[in-house]
Design a protein around this motif. Structure first.
Motif, PDB file in Angstrom:
ATOM      1  N   PHE A   1      45.556  46.650  45.363  1.00 12.35           N
ATOM      2  CA  PHE A   1      46.864  46.907  44.771  1.00 12.35           C
ATOM      3  C   PHE A   1      47.019  46.143  43.463  1.00 12.35           C
ATOM      4  O   PHE A   1      46.368  45.124  43.226  1.00 12.35           O
ATOM      5  CB  PHE A   1      47.980  46.503  45.735  1.00 12.35           C
ATOM      6  CG  PHE A   1      47.951  47.258  47.033  1.00 12.35           C
ATOM      7  CD1 PHE A   1      48.459  48.536  47.107  1.00 12.35           C
ATOM      8  CD2 PHE A   1      47.409  46.682  48.173  1.00 12.35           C
ATOM      9  CE1 PHE A   1      48.437  49.235  48.299  1.00 12.35           C
ATOM     10  CE2 PHE A   1      47.383  47.365  49.368  1.00 12.35           C
ATOM     11  CZ  PHE A   1      47.895  48.660  49.431  1.00 12.35           C
TER      12      PHE A   1
ATOM     13  N   LEU B   1      54.983  46.099  43.897  1.00 13.81           N
ATOM     14  CA  LEU B   1      53.661  46.473  44.400  1.00 13.81           C
ATOM     15  C   LEU B   1      53.715  47.781  45.193  1.00 13.81           C
ATOM     16  O   LEU B   1      52.826  48.629  45.071  1.00 13.81           O
ATOM     17  CB  LEU B   1      53.099  45.348  45.276  1.00 13.81           C
ATOM     18  CG  LEU B   1      52.631  44.081  44.552  1.00 13.81           C
ATOM     19  CD1 LEU B   1      52.260  43.007  45.553  1.00 13.81           C
ATOM     20  CD2 LEU B   1      51.446  44.390  43.641  1.00 13.81           C
TER      21      LEU B   1
ATOM     22  N   MET C   1      50.072  45.458  39.939  1.00  9.46           N
ATOM     23  CA  MET C   1      51.450  45.543  39.490  1.00  9.46           C
ATOM     24  C   MET C   1      51.738  46.858  38.772  1.00  9.46           C
ATOM     25  O   MET C   1      52.894  47.276  38.682  1.00  9.46           O
ATOM     26  CB  MET C   1      51.767  44.370  38.552  1.00  9.46           C
ATOM     27  CG  MET C   1      51.599  43.009  39.185  1.00  9.46           C
ATOM     28  SD  MET C   1      52.637  42.770  40.653  1.00  9.46           S
ATOM     29  CE  MET C   1      54.260  42.869  39.927  1.00  9.46           C
TER      30      MET C   1
END
Length: 301
Positions: free
Chosen positions: A55, A38, A57
């Protein structure tokens, strides 16, 4: 006599236990890797997308804007890396040697003052002078303000690491010291030739703590270095970058620049990658020494 059916049943149970163990380790590994993924993903993302969508991946709106802020003065960042590397390597080496000697001496049965000195070392873990007296002592009496030594010396050793090394040194059989004396070796020769190699697990553990302390140091640098030196330690330099970006983002001076072009969250992630990346590679080299019991069999019974 073990029956064939019982043996097959035990083999199946052992195989099932191994599969469960591997699956558990893999799951824990993935859980530990997720925060790093992350952070890396966010460092390559656009600030506006991160603020709007959060956020993920994978990078959202791939950009190197955060890293361009970190490396906009290449000479400064390289100088900060050099300062931190030198302090980490030298501080860890010198600190390890001093802590190992101190811990070994304090557990020697023939050292008459070991209990008194151990008490004073332990006492400092419960009571300390505080920040103000320490600052006055370092800056006025030692005259080290504006010098790298003000940071270097304060991180060189800690009472807790001395106590930890002392407990490790207790596991070394005293017969090794006695055998060295019989062979005519002095105390320093006994320590360097016989005891020091036996402390590998302790040296790896304490060395890792020392290295992390030097690598992550920024607070002492802010107190004693400030603008007196050109090249700041890495963490303090990155800390200043984040503060500068935040101040620019909230000031009138940033009115001529689109507020979304000034990184904030992405800059924090980029500095985390820059600061954490190199030290992460240190752990695999010391991991194997964490296993205790290296002294087993060193003395024949």
């Amino acid at each position: 006599m073990v029956k064939q059916g019982t043996k097959i049943k035990l083999d199946k149970s052992s195989l099932a236990l191994k599969i469960i163990s591997y699956i558990t380790v893999i799951l824990f590994t993935i859980i530990c890797l997720l925060p790093f993924i992350l952070i890396i993903s966010a460092s390559f993302s656009t600030e506006s997308v991160i603020s709007r969508e959060g956020f993920g991946m994978l990078p959202k709106g791939f950009t190197l804007n955060a890293y361009s802020w970190v490396f906009r003065f290449p000479e400064m960042i390289l100088g900060s890396y050099a300062v931190t590397l030198i302090m980490t390597i030298c501080g860890t080496a010198v600190g390890l040697f001093i802590i190992a000697m101190t811990g070994y001496v304090l557990q020697r049965q023939d050292f008459p003052f070991r209990n008194i000195i151990s008490f004073f070392i332990y006492f400092t873990t419960l009571f300390s002078a505080g920040m103000a007296p320490t600052f006055i002592w370092v800056s006025r009496y030692l005259n080290l303000r504006g010098s790298y030594l003000a940071v270097f010396l304060q991180l060189l050793m800690t009472p807790w690491l001395i106590i930890l090394m002392k407990n490790f040194a207790k596991s070394v059989p005293y017969e090794i010291t006695e055998s060295g004396k019989i062979d005519g070796a002095g105390d320093f020769k006994i320590f360097t030739a016989l005891i020091f190699p036996m402390l590998k697990p302790a040296l790896a553990t304490v060395g890792l703590f020392l290295a992390l302390g030097y690598w992550n140091e920024w607070y002492q640098s802010s107190l004693y270095l400030g603008s007196a030196v050109k090249y700041k330690p890495l963490q303090y330099y990155l800390y200043n970058i984040i503060n500068t970006a935040n101040a620019l983002k909230g000031s009138v001076a940033g009115a001529n620049v689109s507020i979304t072009e000034l990184p904030s969250n992405t800059l924090k992630m980029a500095t985390a990658v820059v600061a954490t990346g190199p030290i992460v590679f240190l752990y695999p080299f010391v991991q194997k020494y964490f296993i205790s019991g290296i002294t087993v069999g060193a003395v024949k019974g």
